[in-house]
Write an enzyme that holds these catalytic residues in place. Structure first.
Site, PDB file in Angstrom:
ATOM      1  N   LYS A  39      43.970  -3.301  19.547  1.00 28.45           N
ATOM      2  CA  LYS A  39      44.826  -4.490  19.454  1.00 28.45           C
ATOM      3  C   LYS A  39      44.101  -5.669  20.108  1.00 28.45           C
ATOM      4  CE  LYS A  39      48.649  -1.698  18.257  1.00 28.45           C
ATOM      5  NZ  LYS A  39      49.580  -0.666  18.652  1.00 28.45           N
ATOM      6  N   HIS A  92      50.445  -3.346  23.769  1.00 26.33           N
ATOM      7  CA  HIS A  92      50.539  -4.773  23.436  1.00 26.33           C
ATOM      8  C   HIS A  92      50.390  -5.700  24.641  1.00 26.33           C
ATOM      9  CE1 HIS A  92      51.636  -3.986  19.272  1.00 26.33           C
ATOM     10  NE2 HIS A  92      52.295  -2.948  19.759  1.00 26.33           N
ATOM     11  N   SER A 135      56.908  -3.072  21.026  1.00 28.96           N
ATOM     12  CA  SER A 135      56.045  -3.474  19.920  1.00 28.96           C
ATOM     13  C   SER A 135      56.751  -4.276  18.838  1.00 28.96           C
ATOM     14  CB  SER A 135      55.371  -2.245  19.312  1.00 28.96           C
ATOM     15  OG  SER A 135      56.321  -1.292  18.917  1.00 28.96           O
TER      16      SER A 135
HETATM   17  C1  LIG Z   1      49.868   0.635  18.146  1.00 31.89           C
HETATM   18  C2  LIG Z   1      50.583   1.409  19.174  1.00 31.89           C
HETATM   19  C3  LIG Z   1      50.223   2.719  19.469  1.00 31.89           C
HETATM   20  C4  LIG Z   1      49.206   3.472  18.651  1.00 31.89           C
HETATM   21  O1  LIG Z   1      47.927   3.038  18.915  1.00 31.89           O
HETATM   22  P1  LIG Z   1      46.797   3.278  17.795  1.00 31.89           P
HETATM   23  O2  LIG Z   1      45.530   3.143  18.536  1.00 31.89           O
HETATM   24  O3  LIG Z   1      47.006   2.212  16.776  1.00 31.89           O
HETATM   25  O4  LIG Z   1      47.028   4.653  17.272  1.00 31.89           O
HETATM   26  C5  LIG Z   1      50.851   3.357  20.509  1.00 31.89           C
HETATM   27  N1  LIG Z   1      51.829   2.740  21.207  1.00 31.89           N
HETATM   28  C6  LIG Z   1      52.223   1.489  20.927  1.00 31.89           C
HETATM   29  C7  LIG Z   1      53.297   0.866  21.743  1.00 31.89           C
HETATM   30  C8  LIG Z   1      51.617   0.783  19.891  1.00 31.89           C
HETATM   31  O5  LIG Z   1      52.028  -0.437  19.589  1.00 31.89           O
END
Ligand SMILES: *Cc1c(COP(=O)(O)O)cnc(C)c1O
Length: 393
Positions: free
Chosen positions: A240, A208, A180
């Site tokens: 995302k 991602h 990330s």
């Molecule tokens: C954003 C993210 C999460 C958390 O997801 P949310 O739905 O925002 O709680 C988990 N793992 C990774 C790698 C992320 O980038």
């Protein structure tokens, strides 16, 4: 932290001095490249809305139509009486999209990771995690009570050594698909073969990659052709590239049933609003059909990388829309981010503890809703800021 007002004030002040203080910006427009932030019009390069779907009219319509039909709140957890037809349809669509037997919705990715890992792992078990895994995967590992063994970033020899020395009978390999804060991609085929060799669980968090990677947008596992057998547990988020909110775990029918029996972050929480599920399903259709979004994004990534190379910007090696510029020094990263904001460009400075010490960076993220001109503007502003204040060693 002790309950002592003076001590808390002191702690906060020190945090500011160290350039580690965190604070929010106030948005008064939808999530899109041109947005008003703290009252100022800006061009933003920091959202995870990689395909430009967070403000898509068809998804808004799906949300409002479903809200008219099902109301707003789910009203209860899935096991009580909160599991709506919209949840069911989305779970089926996600299973089909990922080529898995079943999928289970969670309200957030954080909860999905905690739910899955704490269901399968416990004391006396061993969890192997990449050092740069997302905080939610680390927390999931800690909360499970298993032994947490962290291997060097994407270093499969290091992982292999650690596996060889381990004596636990239940093991799990846990990794981000796309990292990330770095934007690089996990060595999926090697993880698959090590998990088979050591009879370990393998869980990939594709927060991602989902929607972004692969011809169909199936994510990192589509690019490696990894089946449910190869990677039994796939987690991805819906907040995302999908542009909405929530997350899911996909896997075999039995594995998903097991989660329904035991995953506390699924059992003891209210289901996401049915309208949110409907919006996600509409987004999934767009992700599949509109491959031009991925193609455009790929072209913008190339444009950015080439432009950055010409300007000698210290990019990390990444082929994904996450393009970090490595600044190292916390204060410098923050100063450049402020400087960019003055010029109407929004890029967040990511500092420890989110990333290791001395690796503070500008985390630039690109979206299919950016234009070539936007990228030119970004490069120009970055060049100007870095010329004005060369990076300290
Ligand atoms: C954003 C993210 C999460 C958390 O997801 P949310 O739905 O925002 O709680 C988990 N793992 C990774 C790698 C992320 O980038």
């Amino acid at each position: 932290m002790k309950r002592d007002d003076q001590q808390i004030k002191q702690w906060l002040a020190t945090r500011k001095q160290q350039h580690l203080y965190r604070s929010t910006h106030l948005l008064s427009t939808p999530q899109q490249p041109r947005m008003t932030v703290d009252g100022k019009p800006t061009l933003s390069f920091c959202s995870n809305d990689y395909l430009g779907l967070a403000n898509h009219p068809q998804i808004i319509t799906a949300l409002t139509t479903a809200a008219q039909r099902y109301g707003v709140g789910a009203g209860a957890s899935h096991l009580v009486n909160g599991h709506s037809l919209e949840h069911q349809k989305l779970e089926q669509a996600l299973a089909e999209f990922t080529g898995r037997e079943a999928a289970l919705l969670f309200s957030t990715g954080y909860m999905a990771n905690i739910g899955a890992v704490t269901t399968l792992m416990a004391r006396n078990d061993s969890i192997f995690e990449d050092r740069l895994n997302h905080a939610s995967l680390l927390d999931a590992g800690l909360l499970s009570g298993a032994r947490l063994i962290r291997y060097r970033h994407n270093d499969m020899d290091n992982l292999s050594q650690k596996l060889r020395r381990d004596t636990a009978t239940n093991r799990m390999l846990l990794s981000d698909g796309v990292f990330s804060m770095d934007g690089d991609i996990a060595s999926i085929p090697e993880l698959v073969s090590l998990s088979q060799q050591y009879q370990a669980w393998l869980m990939i968090d594709d927060a991602h990659g989902f929607g972004v990677l692969g011809k169909q947008g199936g994510g990192v596992l589509e690019t490696t052709g990894s089946s449910q057998q190869d990677v039994p547990l796939l987690m991805a988020t819906l907040g995302k590239a999908v542009g909405v909110s929530g997350a899911f775990i996909a896997g075999s029918h039995d594995h998903i049933e097991l989660l329904k029996q035991l995953a506390r972050t699924w059992i003891y929480t209210t289901a996401m609003p049915p309208a949110v599920a409907a919006a996600c399903r509409q987004s999934l259709t767009l992700i599949r059909q509109e491959s031009w979004r991925r193609e455009k994004l790929a072209a913008l990534i190339q444009q950015f990388k080439e432009g950055a190379k010409v300007k000698g910007l210290p990019l990390l090696p990444s082929e994904t829309p996450i393009q970090p510029v490595l600044i190292k020094n916390n204060q410098a990263a923050l100063a450049i981010s402020h400087d960019l904001f003055e010029q109407g460009i929004m890029v967040t400075a990511i500092r420890p503890p989110t990333v290791p010490t001395h690796t503070a960076r500008l985390r630039i993220t690109l979206s299919a809703s950016h234009s070539q001109k936007d990228i030119e503007k970004l490069l120009e502003a970055l060049g100007y800021c870095l010329d004005k204040s060369p990076l300290p060693e």
